[in-house]
Scaffold this motif. Structure first.
Motif, PDB file in Angstrom:
ATOM      1  N   SER A   1     123.373 -47.328 119.864  1.00 46.01           N
ATOM      2  CA  SER A   1     124.130 -46.120 120.181  1.00 46.01           C
ATOM      3  C   SER A   1     123.613 -44.921 119.397  1.00 46.01           C
ATOM      4  O   SER A   1     123.503 -43.814 119.932  1.00 46.01           O
ATOM      5  CB  SER A   1     125.612 -46.355 119.884  1.00 46.01           C
ATOM      6  OG  SER A   1     126.360 -45.184 120.111  1.00 46.01           O
ATOM      7  N   VAL A   2     123.284 -45.139 118.119  1.00 45.29           N
ATOM      8  CA  VAL A   2     122.740 -44.046 117.305  1.00 45.29           C
ATOM      9  C   VAL A   2     121.389 -43.613 117.858  1.00 45.29           C
ATOM     10  O   VAL A   2     121.102 -42.410 117.968  1.00 45.29           O
ATOM     11  CB  VAL A   2     122.617 -44.462 115.829  1.00 45.29           C
ATOM     12  CG1 VAL A   2     121.983 -43.340 115.005  1.00 45.29           C
ATOM     13  CG2 VAL A   2     123.984 -44.807 115.253  1.00 45.29           C
TER      14      VAL A   2
ATOM     15  N   ARG B   1     123.138 -42.394 130.712  1.00 48.89           N
ATOM     16  CA  ARG B   1     123.841 -41.206 130.224  1.00 48.89           C
ATOM     17  C   ARG B   1     122.865 -40.173 129.675  1.00 48.89           C
ATOM     18  O   ARG B   1     123.079 -38.972 129.823  1.00 48.89           O
ATOM     19  CB  ARG B   1     124.872 -41.606 129.166  1.00 48.89           C
ATOM     20  CG  ARG B   1     126.113 -42.276 129.740  1.00 48.89           C
ATOM     21  CD  ARG B   1     127.264 -42.277 128.754  1.00 48.89           C
ATOM     22  NE  ARG B   1     126.998 -43.108 127.601  1.00 48.89           N
ATOM     23  CZ  ARG B   1     127.342 -44.393 127.508  1.00 48.89           C
ATOM     24  NH1 ARG B   1     127.936 -44.999 128.526  1.00 48.89           N
ATOM     25  NH2 ARG B   1     127.098 -45.078 126.411  1.00 48.89           N
ATOM     26  N   ARG B   2     121.802 -40.637 129.031  1.00 46.97           N
ATOM     27  CA  ARG B   2     120.781 -39.696 128.563  1.00 46.97           C
ATOM     28  C   ARG B   2     120.143 -38.960 129.748  1.00 46.97           C
ATOM     29  O   ARG B   2     119.980 -37.743 129.717  1.00 46.97           O
ATOM     30  CB  ARG B   2     119.701 -40.435 127.754  1.00 46.97           C
ATOM     31  CG  ARG B   2     120.130 -40.844 126.353  1.00 46.97           C
ATOM     32  CD  ARG B   2     118.996 -41.577 125.630  1.00 46.97           C
ATOM     33  NE  ARG B   2     117.796 -40.764 125.550  1.00 46.97           N
ATOM     34  CZ  ARG B   2     117.505 -39.931 124.551  1.00 46.97           C
ATOM     35  NH1 ARG B   2     118.343 -39.797 123.531  1.00 46.97           N
ATOM     36  NH2 ARG B   2     116.381 -39.236 124.554  1.00 46.97           N
TER      37      ARG B   2
ATOM     38  N   SER C   1     121.683 -41.316 120.698  1.00 46.58           N
ATOM     39  CA  SER C   1     122.181 -39.978 120.364  1.00 46.58           C
ATOM     40  C   SER C   1     121.111 -39.073 119.777  1.00 46.58           C
ATOM     41  O   SER C   1     121.371 -37.892 119.543  1.00 46.58           O
ATOM     42  CB  SER C   1     123.345 -40.093 119.373  1.00 46.58           C
ATOM     43  OG  SER C   1     122.880 -40.423 118.069  1.00 46.58           O
ATOM     44  N   CYS C   2     119.924 -39.607 119.529  1.00 49.48           N
ATOM     45  CA  CYS C   2     118.869 -38.854 118.841  1.00 49.48           C
ATOM     46  C   CYS C   2     117.772 -38.430 119.816  1.00 49.48           C
ATOM     47  O   CYS C   2     117.601 -39.008 120.882  1.00 49.48           O
ATOM     48  CB  CYS C   2     118.279 -39.696 117.705  1.00 49.48           C
ATOM     49  SG  CYS C   2     119.461 -40.006 116.370  1.00 49.48           S
TER      50      CYS C   2
ATOM     51  N   ARG D   1     122.240 -36.308 131.099  1.00 47.59           N
ATOM     52  CA  ARG D   1     122.265 -35.109 130.259  1.00 47.59           C
ATOM     53  C   ARG D   1     121.007 -34.272 130.434  1.00 47.59           C
ATOM     54  O   ARG D   1     120.879 -33.209 129.825  1.00 47.59           O
ATOM     55  CB  ARG D   1     122.403 -35.467 128.778  1.00 47.59           C
ATOM     56  CG  ARG D   1     123.690 -36.180 128.422  1.00 47.59           C
ATOM     57  CD  ARG D   1     123.999 -36.047 126.935  1.00 47.59           C
ATOM     58  NE  ARG D   1     122.878 -36.341 126.060  1.00 47.59           N
ATOM     59  CZ  ARG D   1     122.623 -37.533 125.533  1.00 47.59           C
ATOM     60  NH1 ARG D   1     123.406 -38.566 125.810  1.00 47.59           N
ATOM     61  NH2 ARG D   1     121.594 -37.701 124.720  1.00 47.59           N
TER      62      ARG D   1
ATOM     63  N   ARG E   1     117.431 -33.776 116.466  1.00 45.65           N
ATOM     64  CA  ARG E   1     118.063 -34.872 115.725  1.00 45.65           C
ATOM     65  C   ARG E   1     117.065 -36.023 115.630  1.00 45.65           C
ATOM     66  O   ARG E   1     116.654 -36.586 116.652  1.00 45.65           O
ATOM     67  CB  ARG E   1     119.353 -35.310 116.426  1.00 45.65           C
ATOM     68  CG  ARG E   1     120.169 -36.351 115.679  1.00 45.65           C
ATOM     69  CD  ARG E   1     121.495 -36.572 116.409  1.00 45.65           C
ATOM     70  NE  ARG E   1     122.278 -37.647 115.813  1.00 45.65           N
ATOM     71  CZ  ARG E   1     123.141 -37.492 114.818  1.00 45.65           C
ATOM     72  NH1 ARG E   1     123.307 -36.285 114.287  1.00 45.65           N
ATOM     73  NH2 ARG E   1     123.825 -38.525 114.346  1.00 45.65           N
TER      74      ARG E   1
ATOM     75  N   ARG F   1     123.633 -46.445 128.306  1.00 43.97           N
ATOM     76  CA  ARG F   1     123.249 -45.351 127.408  1.00 43.97           C
ATOM     77  C   ARG F   1     121.996 -44.647 127.924  1.00 43.97           C
ATOM     78  O   ARG F   1     121.881 -43.426 127.827  1.00 43.97           O
ATOM     79  CB  ARG F   1     123.023 -45.882 125.994  1.00 43.97           C
ATOM     80  CG  ARG F   1     124.318 -46.337 125.326  1.00 43.97           C
ATOM     81  CD  ARG F   1     124.075 -46.890 123.939  1.00 43.97           C
ATOM     82  NE  ARG F   1     125.333 -47.383 123.389  1.00 43.97           N
ATOM     83  CZ  ARG F   1     125.510 -48.592 122.864  1.00 43.97           C
ATOM     84  NH1 ARG F   1     124.492 -49.446 122.802  1.00 43.97           N
ATOM     85  NH2 ARG F   1     126.679 -48.940 122.390  1.00 43.97           N
TER      86      ARG F   1
END
Length: 228
Positions: A40-41, A72-73, A44-45, A76, A152, A69
């Motif tokens: 998950s981290v 979802r990326r 998010s990066c 976005r 990030r 995930r």
């Protein structure tokens, strides 16, 4: 705009600070639930960085494993996978390592100047090699990443890389997972190497979160740059 990304260090270690033992097999320091948290981290990066020693020793893929995930990326408007980044002074990298052969995201290699020409030829079609000075200057690599839109950055080791980020004051957050056992082997690698750390008794990190994940615990520290 900052001149470098927000830098998150991620590591799992034994109670006595080791990130592996000295055996040929990789020591498991975490559990399934924590691996999912790390996934998950990663998702998010914008990019994931490891040192060349980790590429050689662990042969990591550095991919987001969860299809949800990844989706979802993409929704976005970003690639399904974060970019992959490594650092090398010697240029000793195998183009067939999984770092280079898996995933569709860009692969970036920041190399010391003397290694750039030969490494560029060896990694042609698999990674972009960027001259980061002689000796390699970490701040140069970070500034270049920020210019490429990396806001990030997740740093997954190894010990020499974590040490450099911390001693140079170039990290903003530390996510440290502690396994419930000792290693006690003086020949095994540790989370950090000896150095002069600005994160001292007079300038302590701030503990922002503690989370029990089965038998391991996550300690999330903010390092005091004011960017968290």
């Amino acid at each position: 705009m900052s001149d470098r990304p927000y830098v998150l260090l991620s590591c799992a270690m034994s109670v006595d600070g080791y990130i592996d033992d000295a055996s040929p097999q990789r020591l498991r320091l975490s559990n399934t639930a924590d691996f999912d948290r790390v996934d998950s981290v990663r998702a998010s990066c914008d990019a994931i960085l490891v040192g060349a020693g980790t590429v050689r020793t662990d042969d990591p893929r550095l991919l987001v494993r969860s299809p949800e995930r990844r989706a979802r990326r993409v929704a976005r408007g970003v690639p399904a996978e974060p970019a992959k980044v490594t650092l090398t002074s010697s240029g000793d990298l195998d183009p067939d390592a999984q770092f280079f052969t898996t995933g569709q995201a860009p692969k970036l290699v920041y190399a010391a100047s003397p290694a750039v020409r030969e490494l560029t030829g060896r990694l042609k079609g698999r990674a972009e090699v960027v001259d980061a000075g002689d000796p390699l200057i970490l701040a140069v690599a970070l500034a270049d990443l920020r210019q490429r839109g990396i806001r990030r950055l997740m740093v997954e080791g190894g010990g020499s890389v974590h040490t450099e980020f911390l001693t140079l004051g170039l990290a903003d957050e530390l996510q440290l997972v502690v396994a419930p056992f000792f290693v006690g082997d003086p020949y095994a690698p540790r989370f950090v190497q000896p150095g002069v750390f600005p994160q001292s008794p007079k300038r302590q990190m701030r503990l922002a979160e503690t989370t029990r994940i089965g038998d391991v615990v996550l300690l999330r520290y903010l390092i005091g740059t004011g960017r968290g």
